[in-house]
Enzyme design. Structure first.
Site, PDB file in Angstrom:
ATOM      1  CG  ASP A 178      -6.315  -3.625   7.781  1.00 37.07           C
ATOM      2  OD1 ASP A 178      -6.337  -3.772   6.542  1.00 37.07           O
ATOM      3  OD2 ASP A 178      -6.000  -2.549   8.317  1.00 37.07           O
TER       4      ASP A 178
ATOM      5  CG  HIS B 103      -3.294  -7.591  13.063  1.00 32.69           C
ATOM      6  ND1 HIS B 103      -3.131  -8.368  11.957  1.00 32.69           N
ATOM      7  CD2 HIS B 103      -4.231  -6.663  12.733  1.00 32.69           C
ATOM      8  CE1 HIS B 103      -3.930  -7.929  10.992  1.00 32.69           C
ATOM      9  NE2 HIS B 103      -4.618  -6.899  11.450  1.00 32.69           N
TER      10      HIS B 103
ATOM     11  NE  ARG C  24      -5.224   2.145  10.142  1.00 32.99           N
ATOM     12  CZ  ARG C  24      -4.278   2.577   9.325  1.00 32.99           C
ATOM     13  NH1 ARG C  24      -3.442   1.710   8.785  1.00 32.99           N
ATOM     14  NH2 ARG C  24      -4.157   3.858   9.036  1.00 32.99           N
TER      15      ARG C  24
ATOM     16  CG  ASP D 129      -1.496  -1.892   5.479  1.00 34.23           C
ATOM     17  OD1 ASP D 129      -0.336  -2.162   5.137  1.00 34.23           O
ATOM     18  OD2 ASP D 129      -1.869  -0.733   5.740  1.00 34.23           O
TER      19      ASP D 129
ATOM     20  CD  GLU E 161     -11.171  -0.534   4.798  1.00 34.46           C
ATOM     21  OE1 GLU E 161     -10.982  -0.122   3.635  1.00 34.46           O
ATOM     22  OE2 GLU E 161     -12.306  -0.672   5.287  1.00 34.46           O
TER      23      GLU E 161
ATOM     24  CD  GLU F 250      -3.034  -0.822   2.290  1.00 34.01           C
ATOM     25  OE1 GLU F 250      -3.341   0.327   2.648  1.00 34.01           O
ATOM     26  OE2 GLU F 250      -3.473  -1.843   2.838  1.00 34.01           O
TER      27      GLU F 250
ATOM     28  CE1 TYR G  29      -1.322  -2.136   9.194  1.00 37.94           C
ATOM     29  CE2 TYR G  29      -3.065  -3.399  10.243  1.00 37.94           C
ATOM     30  CZ  TYR G  29      -2.654  -2.484   9.291  1.00 37.94           C
ATOM     31  OH  TYR G  29      -3.574  -1.919   8.444  1.00 37.94           O
TER      32      TYR G  29
END
Length: 726
Positions: A87, A343, A301, A85, A89, A9, A299
């Site tokens: 997740d 995570h 998030r 990433d 999204e 990303e 990470y």
């Protein structure tokens, strides 16, 4: 020779990972999402509701060149690996990339990096897997919910009350702020009294509080009741009736999740949620440590407090080596009921990257945030702090007073975390049961009950998380949206206060009022939290997303229809003048950048002017565009008013309202690169001293202590979040 293409990303992450993977790989960036729902179709939703909610996606206008380049690179590559990433999204981005590049979702072409370090990246690249379509469906469902609710409610509110937008989570957050304000207004303060004793023995003075009268908890509602008690205890013996000694342990806090990091960063460092996530993103993507680029944190998030077994073992060895075996604790894990646990917690990628060793390579803001993450993680694996606690009770004519003190006997985790926790010893002198205290001053104090406090940014984030409203990764954008829409302000309540609190504006209260009047069934805490559980079930493959959307829409659409029918339209405020173009009445409207004046006949007549009289006076200068010769007018933008050509969009010439002040030399040199230090003015009008070599050197001189946090916040440039609510 063909290479393997890896798509991530972030551009900075791409540079770091390509160094790890070597010459057989080319790593490029999609720069976030490449697609979004189209704005075509019925209601501009980009969703065919009548055809099982079939979405239509379009490549974003600003990403067309990016996608074209990715297609070209993919055609020349042996293999394409999707490494967005880790997740929901990121999974959706991988799926959109696969669609646009013609890749099969049945192929093992997806990898995830939970930290950007060479061993982890190399291990992940050897273990690709399929795109998780359940995660994709969950993200897609969330996006469609946000689009349906956001578009339909926003259009309704714009039409009826001139509010700018509404949203699935945004409007619930607004409701919390408005409800708190209503509680404050309804609150009636009540008087109450407390009675305390200042006791002296030798050189020691300590405080004891009245806790019982004739064996019962006292309720002193006024001065007369307090004086009645004071009359009982004045000039009476103050005798030690009991002494209790015990040991107390205090456990360290759990490692950071996204939410707790945002909260602690706000209260301890003064950084807002968006700024915190922006700094954390840089620490995750990678920092050049003198020739070697590596990610410093995992990470950022996450809603899990879990730590990997390998990291725990590495850290336990570090604690034993640095502090001794007595300081070794154990890993704790306590996730919320709504946690996805996809995570680990936010932690350093290696415990050996101490803040002191990496400080030369970090900005001041990065260093402060990293130091707190490092200390919190290390402390979470250390032993409890231990205290000796003494509780003493005194009797005086049937009145019982209590005092307590504690002494730290083993610092444990506070050895590394004391900077972020206030901990002071309260000492009591040596006392004996039956001992009579002669030097005692007893007095009553008047108090008044206070209303509940308004939300700070940290408290609002905590409330949203505890009530399972939205996801922590979206909190920063939600808070920003509420302010940009003019629904709330985040201000200090007084000149002496350092803390900022949310307060709803009149428009924010009106918006909440109408939403609660017509959409109470949808815009509420319980419904929104339950929706998050449904999205989790979809992600786990336990719920059909089409049936979920059908059930939701069957509840929602009738409410929209009723609101259009029954919600009264707010009358536009008249200016008292007529439009110079068509003769219609001029009215006040709320625009994206604040209040302005326009013709009541809009859109037939598009005449506008500023609501600010000072700007109107300035506009009388009749400034001419130097590029096309048209008249220039004053417009309002994201960073305030500016001159713009009336020939727009054919001519896009703009000028600042005032000439930009030139940097003023200070006569000092930058301690980081040796260039001159200059005084600048930020886009918010704040003065600060920074390096003249910006942007290559981003050094900013520390402000005086009282202003330090405010100016640091004003000079930051946060990156765009990948997840935004409509």
């Amino acid at each position: 020779m063909k290479k393997n293409l890896v798509i991530v990303e972030s551009p900075s992450k791409a540079i770091t990972i390509e160094k790890y993977l070597g010459k057989d790989y080319k790593v490029v960036s999609s720069k976030g999402h490449i697609c979004d729902l189209a704005t075509s179709g019925k209601g501009g939703l980009g969703i065919d509701i009548e055809n099982d909610f079939k979405p239509t996606y379009r490549v974003s206008k600003e990403k067309k060149d990016v996608v074209k380049e990715l297609k070209s690179l993919a055609a020349k590559s042996d293999k394409v690996i999707l490494a967005s990433d880790p997740d929901r999204e990121g999974e959706a981005i991988a799926w959109h990339l696969a669609r646009e590049l013609g890749l099969s979702t049945e192929d093992n072409n997806r990898v995830t990096f939970h930290e950007i370090t060479k061993p982890v990246v190399l291990e992940a690249i050897q273990d690709p897997h399929k795109i998780d379509m359940d995660l994709v469906k969950s993200q897609e469902t969330r996006r469609m919910l946000d689009r349906i609710i956001g578009f339909k409610l926003s259009k309704l509110l714009q039409n009826k009350i001139q509010s700018k937008s509404a949203g699935r989570v945004q409007s619930v957050a607004l409701r919390l702020i408005v409800e708190r304000e209503e509680e404050i207004r309804k609150f009636k303060s009540e008087e109450y009294w407390t009675i305390g004793a200042e006791v002296k023995k030798g050189n020691s003075t300590f405080h004891a509080e009245l806790t019982k009268v004739d064996g019962k908890k006292p309720k002193l509602a006024n001065k007369e009741q307090a004086e009645e008690i004071l009359a009982k205890v004045q000039d009476q013996p103050f005798v030690v009736s009991s002494i209790t000694n015990r040991k107390k342990s205090k456990a360290p806090k759990l490692p950071f999740t996204t939410s707790t990091l945002q909260q602690e960063s706000s209260t301890k460092l003064g950084y807002g949620a968006r700024k915190t996530m922006s700094i954390a993103q840089k620490l995750y993507e990678g920092v050049d440590l003198g020739g070697t680029t590596t990610g410093l944190i995992t990470y950022m998030r996450t809603d899990s407090t879990r730590l990997s077994d390998l990291f725990v073992q590495e850290t336990e060895n570090y604690i034993e080596s640095e502090y001794g075996s007595d300081y070794k604790g154990q890993a704790h894990k306590k996730n919320s009921e709504n946690a996805q646990d996809a995570h680990e917690a936010i932690r350093p990628t290696s415990i050996n990257y101490t803040p002191e060793t990496v400080r030369p390579y970090l900005t001041n803001e990065q260093f402060r945030l990293y130091s707190m993450i490092y200390a919190r993680t290390l402390a979470s694996l250390m032993a409890d702090a231990k205290f000796n606690v003494t509780s003493v009770k005194f009797l005086d004519n049937g009145c019982e007073f209590s005092a307590s003190g504690q002494v730290l006997i083993f610092d444990g985790y506070s050895r590394v975390y004391s900077k972020y926790e206030k901990q002071t010893d309260t000492l009591l002198p040596v006392l004996k049961e039956g001992e009579q205290m002669n030097r005692v001053e007893i007095k009553g104090d008047q108090h008044f009950t206070e209303p509940p406090a308004r939300y700070t940014e940290a408290k609002l984030i905590k409330e949203l998380e505890e009530k399972s409203i939205g996801r922590p990764s979206t909190y920063a954008s939600i808070i920003d949206t509420l302010q940009k829409r003019g629904y709330v302000t985040l201000d200090k309540v007084s000149e002496t206060s350092k803390t900022k609190y949310f307060q709803p504006t009149d428009q924010g209260e009106l918006t909440n009022q109408k939403l609660q009047e017509f959409f109470k069934k949808i815009i509420n805490v319980e419904y929104t939290a339950e929706m998050e559980k449904d999205l989790d079930n979809i992600a786990d493959g336990d719920e059909d997303y089409i049936q979920f959307l059908k059930t939701f829409y069957a509840d929602f659409e009738p409410l929209v229809e009723k609101a259009y029918q029954d919600m009264p339209k707010k009358e536009l405020e008249r200016v008292g003048r007529t439009c110079p173009d068509c003769g219609g009445e001029l009215v006040y409207r709320n625009g994206r950048f604040g209040k302005f004046i326009s013709c009541i006949n809009y859109p037939t007549c598009k005449y506008t002017e500023n609501a600010d009289d000072s700007l109107n006076e300035l506009e009388k200068e009749e400034k001419i565009c130097p590029e096309c010769g048209n008249r220039m007018t004053i417009k309002k933008g994201r960073f305030g008013p500016f001159w713009a050509c009336t020939g727009y969009p054919e001519c896009k010439h703009i000028e600042p309202l005032k000439a930009k002040a030139k940097p003023e030399p200070t006569g000092e040199k930058c301690p980081e690169c040796g260039h001159d230090l200059v005084r600048r003015v930020s886009r918010y009008g704040k003065s600060f001293v920074g390096c003249s070599n910006y942007p290559k050197c981003r050094y900013i001189q520390k402000a005086p202590k009282a202003k330090k946090e405010e100016e640091a916040s004003e000079t930051s440039t946060p990156t765009e979040q990948t997840t935004q609510e409509s």
